[in-house]
Motif scaffolding. Structure first.
Motif, PDB file in Angstrom:
ATOM      1  N   GLN A 169       0.807  -1.217   0.000  1.00 15.80           N
ATOM      2  CA  GLN A 169       0.000   0.000   0.000  1.00 15.80           C
ATOM      3  C   GLN A 169       0.847   1.276   0.000  1.00 15.80           C
ATOM      4  N   GLY A 170       1.870   1.271  -0.830  1.00 15.60           N
ATOM      5  CA  GLY A 170       2.671   2.478  -0.984  1.00 15.60           C
ATOM      6  C   GLY A 170       3.704   2.702   0.100  1.00 15.60           C
ATOM      7  N   ASN A 171       3.750   1.801   1.080  1.00 18.54           N
ATOM      8  CA  ASN A 171       4.719   1.956   2.170  1.00 18.54           C
ATOM      9  C   ASN A 171       5.533   0.673   2.296  1.00 18.54           C
ATOM     10  N   LYS A 172       6.479   0.501   1.398  1.00 24.16           N
ATOM     11  CA  LYS A 172       7.283  -0.722   1.334  1.00 24.16           C
ATOM     12  C   LYS A 172       8.116  -0.912   2.599  1.00 24.16           C
ATOM     13  N   VAL A 173       8.574   0.199   3.166  1.00 23.79           N
ATOM     14  CA  VAL A 173       9.414   0.120   4.376  1.00 23.79           C
ATOM     15  C   VAL A 173       8.610  -0.483   5.541  1.00 23.79           C
ATOM     16  N   LEU A 174       7.396   0.009   5.709  1.00 21.94           N
ATOM     17  CA  LEU A 174       6.540  -0.481   6.800  1.00 21.94           C
ATOM     18  C   LEU A 174       6.146  -1.934   6.567  1.00 21.94           C
ATOM     19  N   TYR A 175       5.864  -2.282   5.310  1.00 19.54           N
ATOM     20  CA  TYR A 175       5.468  -3.653   4.977  1.00 19.54           C
ATOM     21  C   TYR A 175       6.637  -4.618   5.222  1.00 19.54           C
ATOM     22  N   ALA A 176       7.831  -4.224   4.808  1.00 20.30           N
ATOM     23  CA  ALA A 176       9.017  -5.063   5.043  1.00 20.30           C
ATOM     24  C   ALA A 176       9.280  -5.229   6.538  1.00 20.30           C
ATOM     25  N   ALA A 177       9.031  -4.162   7.305  1.00 20.37           N
ATOM     26  CA  ALA A 177       9.204  -4.226   8.764  1.00 20.37           C
ATOM     27  C   ALA A 177       8.206  -5.202   9.377  1.00 20.37           C
ATOM     28  N   ALA A 178       6.986  -5.210   8.835  1.00 15.29           N
ATOM     29  CA  ALA A 178       5.950  -6.129   9.318  1.00 15.29           C
ATOM     30  C   ALA A 178       6.362  -7.578   9.057  1.00 15.29           C
ATOM     31  N   ILE A 179       6.936  -7.835   7.887  1.00 14.40           N
ATOM     32  CA  ILE A 179       7.411  -9.177   7.559  1.00 14.40           C
ATOM     33  C   ILE A 179       8.576  -9.563   8.475  1.00 14.40           C
ATOM     34  N   GLU A 180       9.480  -8.631   8.681  1.00  9.97           N
ATOM     35  CA  GLU A 180      10.650  -8.871   9.540  1.00  9.97           C
ATOM     36  C   GLU A 180      10.234  -9.309  10.949  1.00  9.97           C
ATOM     37  N   SER A 181       9.210  -8.658  11.486  1.00  6.27           N
ATOM     38  CA  SER A 181       8.742  -8.964  12.848  1.00  6.27           C
ATOM     39  C   SER A 181       8.178 -10.380  12.961  1.00  6.27           C
ATOM     40  N   SER A 182       7.612 -10.869  11.865  1.00 10.66           N
ATOM     41  CA  SER A 182       6.947 -12.173  11.901  1.00 10.66           C
ATOM     42  C   SER A 182       7.791 -13.330  11.366  1.00 10.66           C
ATOM     43  N   LEU A 183       8.924 -13.047  10.747  1.00 13.63           N
ATOM     44  CA  LEU A 183       9.746 -14.109  10.159  1.00 13.63           C
ATOM     45  C   LEU A 183      10.145 -15.224  11.141  1.00 13.63           C
ATOM     46  N   PRO A 184      10.422 -14.908  12.432  1.00 11.21           N
ATOM     47  CA  PRO A 184      10.836 -15.980  13.346  1.00 11.21           C
ATOM     48  C   PRO A 184       9.780 -17.069  13.553  1.00 11.21           C
ATOM     49  N   MET A 185       8.516 -16.782  13.235  1.00 10.96           N
ATOM     50  CA  MET A 185       7.460 -17.766  13.472  1.00 10.96           C
ATOM     51  C   MET A 185       7.492 -18.930  12.483  1.00 10.96           C
ATOM     52  N   PHE A 186       8.121 -18.724  11.307  1.00 14.42           N
ATOM     53  CA  PHE A 186       8.031 -19.709  10.235  1.00 14.42           C
ATOM     54  C   PHE A 186       9.031 -20.857  10.381  1.00 14.42           C
ATOM     55  N   THR A 187       8.576 -22.053   9.998  1.00 13.98           N
ATOM     56  CA  THR A 187       9.488 -23.200   9.925  1.00 13.98           C
ATOM     57  C   THR A 187      10.278 -23.085   8.617  1.00 13.98           C
ATOM     58  N   LYS A 188      11.372 -23.799   8.529  1.00 12.06           N
ATOM     59  CA  LYS A 188      12.166 -23.792   7.296  1.00 12.06           C
ATOM     60  C   LYS A 188      11.844 -24.998   6.418  1.00 12.06           C
TER      61      LYS A 188
END
Length: 350
Positions: free
Chosen positions: A287-306
């Protein structure tokens, strides 16, 4: 300073645009799944409990990376605002798979439905309990839920389950607070700002937007295995691809191809940055804010299995959580071995 200014200037536009996100997500999914137009791939419909939610990001990412196509699959991704609606679509036979929380498989077993997780995306809920800035003085922990209105995506959803567990665990009866179904994204944020809810459970990118707008603060963060351990007492496998057991047994080749695509996606996520992941997603997701969206992904990345494998103690933690407040499960014998399979992800790893 420059980054902060960018956040501030784009937040309003981002929130406004988010209102059409689910519709856009559906459009993006339909377009992507039929882009080749050859009709030769095996057709599979998957309902996602919110395609734009970071917790379910592997679904769209697998498509954007071309991994479904590479497996000879024609996957149509559909979107519902809450996981419980994805569950309904699966059980009614509208779709062959659902991307939602693993806990639905236990709930459905007590209702006579045999459903199993075939790829486990995550080992933590990815959920955050947010408190509005107006109510933060009154809610310091789940012990203060009594008498409060708490936002969830939908009744019977995993946010509903987890909110009830946190209340009961902290001495508050389920009957002593009011769950309010407000969805996610702009509807959740609006309810928080208007005082329709005092707080609630949601995921990224909604969390990132709320913090950016200073509309609320984090009470409990379950986006990491550590946060899950602290709040729930163990790993809490959440987002997954789950399917009806009969369908899985009758379509093993197709399920294997889906598992191959998702395991490749999870592995790709573990070796790329949040910015690289954001770049692969549909443009309207940020939604026009790539920095905020990338930050949102960064915060949630630890939850995922590999690797898509169910964490060893995960099913037992989920059962413990559900038994704490759900009378159907409390009084039922759940066969956890029938709620998931690692058969396909283990083959996908080779």
């Amino acid at each position: 300073m420059r980054k902060s200014a960018r956040y501030a200037s784009l937040a309003a536009a981002g929130l406004l645009a988010l209102s059409s996100l689910t519709a856009c997500a559906n459009d993006a999914a339909s377009t992507a799944s039929t882009s080749k137009g050859d009709g030769k791939g095996t057709k599979v419909k998957i309902m996602v409990g919110g395609l734009d939610k970071v917790i379910y990001l592997p679904a769209m990412l697998a498509q954007r990376l071309g991994y479904f196509d590479a497996e000879g699959l024609d996957v149509e991704l559909l979107s519902e605002p809450a996981g419980v609606q994805a569950e309904t679509a699966l059980v009614s036979g509208q779709v062959q798979g659902a991307v939602g929380f693993y806990d639905h498989t236990l709930d459905l077993q007590t209702k006579g439905k045999s459903v199993e997780s075939v790829v486990q995306f995550s080992q933590a809920p990815g959920e955050v309990e947010i408190v509005s800035t107006k109510a933060e003085g009154d809610i310091k922990s789940p012990k203060d839920f009594k008498g409060k209105k708490l936002g969830i995506t939908g009744l019977g959803s995993s946010t509903d389950f987890l909110t009830k567990y946190l209340a009961v665990k902290n001495g508050v009866k389920v009957s002593e607070f009011t769950p309010v179904a407000v969805g996610a994204g702009p509807t959740f944020i609006s309810a928080l700002q208007k005082g329709a809810i005092d707080g609630g459970m949601t995921t990224d990118p909604t969390v990132a937007t709320i913090l950016d707008k200073k509309a609320g603060k984090v009470l409990l963060d379950m986006r990491t295995p550590e946060g899950s351990q602290e709040a729930l007492g163990g790993p809490y496998p959440s987002s997954s691809l789950y399917m009806q057991t009969d369908w899985v047994n009758g379509h093993k080749d197709t399920v294997q191809k889906l598992a191959n695509a998702f395991v490749k996606t999870l592995n790709w996520m573990s070796t790329h940055s949040s910015t690289e992941i954001a770049d692969k997603m549909p443009a309207d997701y940020s939604q026009g804010n790539k920095v905020l969206y990338a930050a949102a992904i960064e915060s949630s990345l630890p939850m995922f299995t590999k690797d898509g494998v169910m964490p060893a103690d995960g099913p037992a933690t989920v059962e413990k959580v559900l038994k704490a407040f759900n009378p159907n499960i409390k009084n039922a014998k759940v066969d956890l071995s029938k709620t998931f399979t690692t058969e396909f992800v283990e083959k996908a790893a080779h």
